[in-house]
Scaffold this motif. Sequence first.
Motif, PDB file in Angstrom:
ATOM      1  N   SER A 173      14.868  -9.961  11.888  1.00  0.00           N
ATOM      2  CA  SER A 173      13.889 -10.299  12.926  1.00  0.00           C
ATOM      3  C   SER A 173      14.505 -11.113  14.061  1.00  0.00           C
ATOM      4  O   SER A 173      14.135 -10.931  15.225  1.00  0.00           O
ATOM      5  CB  SER A 173      12.710 -11.048  12.313  1.00  0.00           C
ATOM      6  N   SER A 174      15.440 -11.990  13.773  1.00  0.00           N
ATOM      7  CA  SER A 174      16.022 -12.796  14.853  1.00  0.00           C
ATOM      8  C   SER A 174      16.817 -11.909  15.817  1.00  0.00           C
ATOM      9  O   SER A 174      16.757 -12.090  17.038  1.00  0.00           O
ATOM     10  CB  SER A 174      16.912 -13.904  14.285  1.00  0.00           C
ATOM     11  N   ARG A 200      16.262  -8.700  16.356  1.00  0.00           N
ATOM     12  CA  ARG A 200      15.268  -7.889  17.063  1.00  0.00           C
ATOM     13  C   ARG A 200      14.636  -8.689  18.208  1.00  0.00           C
ATOM     14  O   ARG A 200      14.493  -8.193  19.322  1.00  0.00           O
ATOM     15  CB  ARG A 200      14.195  -7.427  16.077  1.00  0.00           C
ATOM     16  N   HIS A 201      14.262  -9.939  17.932  1.00  0.00           N
ATOM     17  CA  HIS A 201      13.658 -10.778  18.976  1.00  0.00           C
ATOM     18  C   HIS A 201      14.642 -11.075  20.101  1.00  0.00           C
ATOM     19  O   HIS A 201      14.270 -11.114  21.274  1.00  0.00           O
ATOM     20  CB  HIS A 201      13.127 -12.082  18.378  1.00  0.00           C
ATOM     21  N   HIS A 202      15.918 -11.260  19.743  1.00  0.00           N
ATOM     22  CA  HIS A 202      16.935 -11.513  20.761  1.00  0.00           C
ATOM     23  C   HIS A 202      17.094 -10.297  21.681  1.00  0.00           C
ATOM     24  O   HIS A 202      17.125 -10.436  22.914  1.00  0.00           O
ATOM     25  CB  HIS A 202      18.272 -11.858  20.088  1.00  0.00           C
ATOM     26  N   LYS A 224      14.916  -7.939  22.183  1.00  0.00           N
ATOM     27  CA  LYS A 224      13.673  -7.771  22.944  1.00  0.00           C
ATOM     28  C   LYS A 224      13.634  -8.714  24.139  1.00  0.00           C
ATOM     29  O   LYS A 224      13.254  -8.325  25.245  1.00  0.00           O
ATOM     30  CB  LYS A 224      12.475  -8.028  22.026  1.00  0.00           C
ATOM     31  N   SER A 225      14.065  -9.943  23.948  1.00  0.00           N
ATOM     32  CA  SER A 225      14.070 -10.893  25.062  1.00  0.00           C
ATOM     33  C   SER A 225      15.088 -10.485  26.137  1.00  0.00           C
ATOM     34  O   SER A 225      14.833 -10.643  27.336  1.00  0.00           O
ATOM     35  CB  SER A 225      14.366 -12.307  24.564  1.00  0.00           C
TER      36      SER A 225
END
Length: 160
Positions: free
Chosen positions: A8-9, A11-13, A15-16
């Motif tokens: 998840s980290s 993926r969030h990186h 995405k940002s």
Amino acid sequence: MSEKKMNSSRRHHLKSLILQIAQKWLDQEKAEDLAAKEAYMAEKCPSPPMSGDQNTLMEYCKKLHAIIDKIDEERYDIASKVQKADKEIEDLNIKVVDLRGVKKPALKKVRMSADTMLKALLGSKHTVKKEVKEEPTEAAGDWRKNIEDKADRKKMFETS
């Protein structure tokens, strides 16, 4: 073939990062639009000459009024052409519908008692009064009497 799932980290990186790039593109596009608008306005609407006497300013105002009138006439002509085209499109759409014909959907057979049908038609306020048929008890009467009557008929046929 084994596919690794992204944590998840990560993926969030990613995405940002994508959102940051998209924001930069939007800002760049806004800046380009603003520059194009300013260039268009500078070309079409130069700053008015404020120097000179009253006669030159009056002449300039008359020129501006003439340009405005011409633009209004063009706008009116274009609006009337668009309105005419819209009406023509609407008429053609009506003709297309008329040529195709309206297809009626196939009706589904529904089992419904007469009481339910009347309630649906008249509404739930109206109740349907049922007529109760009472069979006369004399018709069913004594079965021995009926047998004797039939026996008499049988005798009639035998004697003739």
